[in-house]
Motif scaffolding. Sequence first.
Motif, PDB file in Angstrom:
ATOM      1  N   LYS A 213       0.832  -1.195  -0.071  1.00  0.00           N
ATOM      2  CA  LYS A 213      -0.064  -0.050  -0.147  1.00  0.00           C
ATOM      3  C   LYS A 213       0.924   1.304  -0.107  1.00  0.00           C
ATOM      4  O   LYS A 213       1.986   1.333   0.414  1.00  0.00           O
ATOM      5  N   SER A 214       0.471   2.467  -0.523  1.00  0.00           N
ATOM      6  CA  SER A 214       1.082   3.425  -0.662  1.00  0.00           C
ATOM      7  C   SER A 214       0.714   4.675   0.345  1.00  0.00           C
ATOM      8  O   SER A 214       1.739   5.338   0.556  1.00  0.00           O
ATOM      9  N   GLN A 215      -0.096   4.400   1.244  1.00  0.00           N
ATOM     10  CA  GLN A 215      -0.350   5.437   2.375  1.00  0.00           C
ATOM     11  C   GLN A 215       0.817   5.262   3.288  1.00  0.00           C
ATOM     12  O   GLN A 215       1.369   4.491   3.433  1.00  0.00           O
ATOM     13  N   ALA A 216       0.803   6.735   4.042  1.00  0.00           N
ATOM     14  CA  ALA A 216       2.016   6.739   5.341  1.00  0.00           C
ATOM     15  C   ALA A 216       3.083   6.276   4.770  1.00  0.00           C
ATOM     16  O   ALA A 216       3.724   5.666   5.542  1.00  0.00           O
TER      17      ALA A 216
ATOM     18  N   GLN B 272      -0.053  -4.573   3.756  1.00  0.00           N
ATOM     19  CA  GLN B 272      -1.363  -4.922   4.524  1.00  0.00           C
ATOM     20  C   GLN B 272      -1.251  -6.425   4.218  1.00  0.00           C
ATOM     21  O   GLN B 272      -1.240  -7.084   3.179  1.00  0.00           O
ATOM     22  N   VAL B 273      -1.651  -6.942   5.406  1.00  0.00           N
ATOM     23  CA  VAL B 273      -1.583  -8.523   5.572  1.00  0.00           C
ATOM     24  C   VAL B 273      -2.982  -8.865   5.878  1.00  0.00           C
ATOM     25  O   VAL B 273      -3.696  -8.362   6.632  1.00  0.00           O
TER      26      VAL B 273
ATOM     27  N   GLY C 221      -1.431  -4.126   9.414  1.00  0.00           N
ATOM     28  CA  GLY C 221      -0.560  -3.307   8.504  1.00  0.00           C
ATOM     29  C   GLY C 221       0.817  -3.276   9.064  1.00  0.00           C
ATOM     30  O   GLY C 221       1.181  -3.223  10.227  1.00  0.00           O
ATOM     31  N   ILE C 222       1.691  -3.456   8.494  1.00  0.00           N
ATOM     32  CA  ILE C 222       3.173  -3.403   8.590  1.00  0.00           C
ATOM     33  C   ILE C 222       4.124  -2.447   7.886  1.00  0.00           C
ATOM     34  O   ILE C 222       4.088  -2.405   6.700  1.00  0.00           O
ATOM     35  N   SER C 223       4.564  -1.534   8.453  1.00  0.00           N
ATOM     36  CA  SER C 223       5.499  -0.536   7.991  1.00  0.00           C
ATOM     37  C   SER C 223       7.109  -1.129   8.406  1.00  0.00           C
ATOM     38  O   SER C 223       7.388  -1.341   9.393  1.00  0.00           O
ATOM     39  N   PRO C 224       7.776  -1.183   7.291  1.00  0.00           N
ATOM     40  CA  PRO C 224       9.231  -1.726   7.101  1.00  0.00           C
ATOM     41  C   PRO C 224      10.014  -0.782   7.657  1.00  0.00           C
ATOM     42  O   PRO C 224      11.154  -1.097   8.496  1.00  0.00           O
TER      43      PRO C 224
ATOM     44  N   THR D  22      -5.884   0.056   9.995  1.00  0.00           N
ATOM     45  CA  THR D  22      -4.716  -0.743   9.996  1.00  0.00           C
ATOM     46  C   THR D  22      -3.392   0.068   9.056  1.00  0.00           C
ATOM     47  O   THR D  22      -2.677  -0.753   8.727  1.00  0.00           O
ATOM     48  N   VAL D  23      -3.802   0.977   9.030  1.00  0.00           N
ATOM     49  CA  VAL D  23      -2.516   1.927   8.390  1.00  0.00           C
ATOM     50  C   VAL D  23      -1.565   2.508   9.350  1.00  0.00           C
ATOM     51  O   VAL D  23      -1.842   3.183  10.228  1.00  0.00           O
ATOM     52  N   PRO D  24      -0.274   1.727   9.343  1.00  0.00           N
ATOM     53  CA  PRO D  24       0.563   2.158  10.472  1.00  0.00           C
ATOM     54  C   PRO D  24       1.073   3.281  10.613  1.00  0.00           C
ATOM     55  O   PRO D  24       1.801   3.636   9.598  1.00  0.00           O
ATOM     56  N   VAL D  25       1.085   4.096  11.587  1.00  0.00           N
ATOM     57  CA  VAL D  25       1.656   5.231  11.895  1.00  0.00           C
ATOM     58  C   VAL D  25       2.035   5.643  13.222  1.00  0.00           C
ATOM     59  O   VAL D  25       1.525   4.717  14.131  1.00  0.00           O
ATOM     60  N   ILE D  26       3.071   6.378  13.389  1.00  0.00           N
ATOM     61  CA  ILE D  26       3.647   6.653  14.791  1.00  0.00           C
ATOM     62  C   ILE D  26       3.253   7.899  15.280  1.00  0.00           C
ATOM     63  O   ILE D  26       3.102   8.856  14.414  1.00  0.00           O
ATOM     64  N   VAL D  27       2.340   7.696  16.318  1.00  0.00           N
ATOM     65  CA  VAL D  27       1.496   8.988  16.774  1.00  0.00           C
ATOM     66  C   VAL D  27       2.561   9.728  17.987  1.00  0.00           C
ATOM     67  O   VAL D  27       2.980   9.018  18.726  1.00  0.00           O
TER      68      VAL D  27
END
Length: 227
Positions: free
Chosen positions: A108-111, A116-117, A168-171, A222-227
Amino acid sequence: MRTRLANRSARLLLAAAAATALAATTTACGPEDTGAAAPAASASTSTDASADASDGAESGTGGTDSGSEDSGSEAGAGADKGGDKGTGEGGVGQSCGTNDLDLTLTPKSQAGGYYQVTAKAKSGITCYLDVNTPSVSFGSKPEGVASPVGQGGEDPIKLSGSAVAYTGISPKTTKEDGGVEFENVIVSVTDEDPNPAELALPEPAVVEKPIVTNWSTNPGETVPVIV
């Protein structure tokens, strides 16, 4: 005249004596004795037969009782087993293992880009995702383990048929250059799962301080972001 009367009286006395003797003989040895003995023997035989019949009836009753008890015990045991099984399926249910699931990975291109799994139960399986966050790792080193960010989350999630759950996994979450490239990511439902799944990435990814969201039935959570 007197002589004839005397002779007649003598004959009468003799006849009476003979009749008395005959009656005595008949009483001692006649068929009346045999008739009296026969009912006694018959009564004895009847008593023995009744006792045998009574014994047979008791034996038959005992067999019936034993069969009833055994059948009842077996039926009870079957009911208990059936009850145990019913309780398990109707209560909490089976927890999902990684090998119970079909996992697919979509970029996915967001964030800034993430993966997305999607998890779906295999055909014929109904299970629950009891653990809120999957275990995700790039490689075997600690720095490749994805940290949970607490987004989304439903506990437990039932998976069966067409029902699905997402994570959602952000590498990479750092802005500086650096990191290690990986071609695969390892995903499992728990840290102790003996059958983790290794999913191929569409292209090598640079990994540094990866993060992962909780499972959710809403992909928007499930769009992974750091708050």
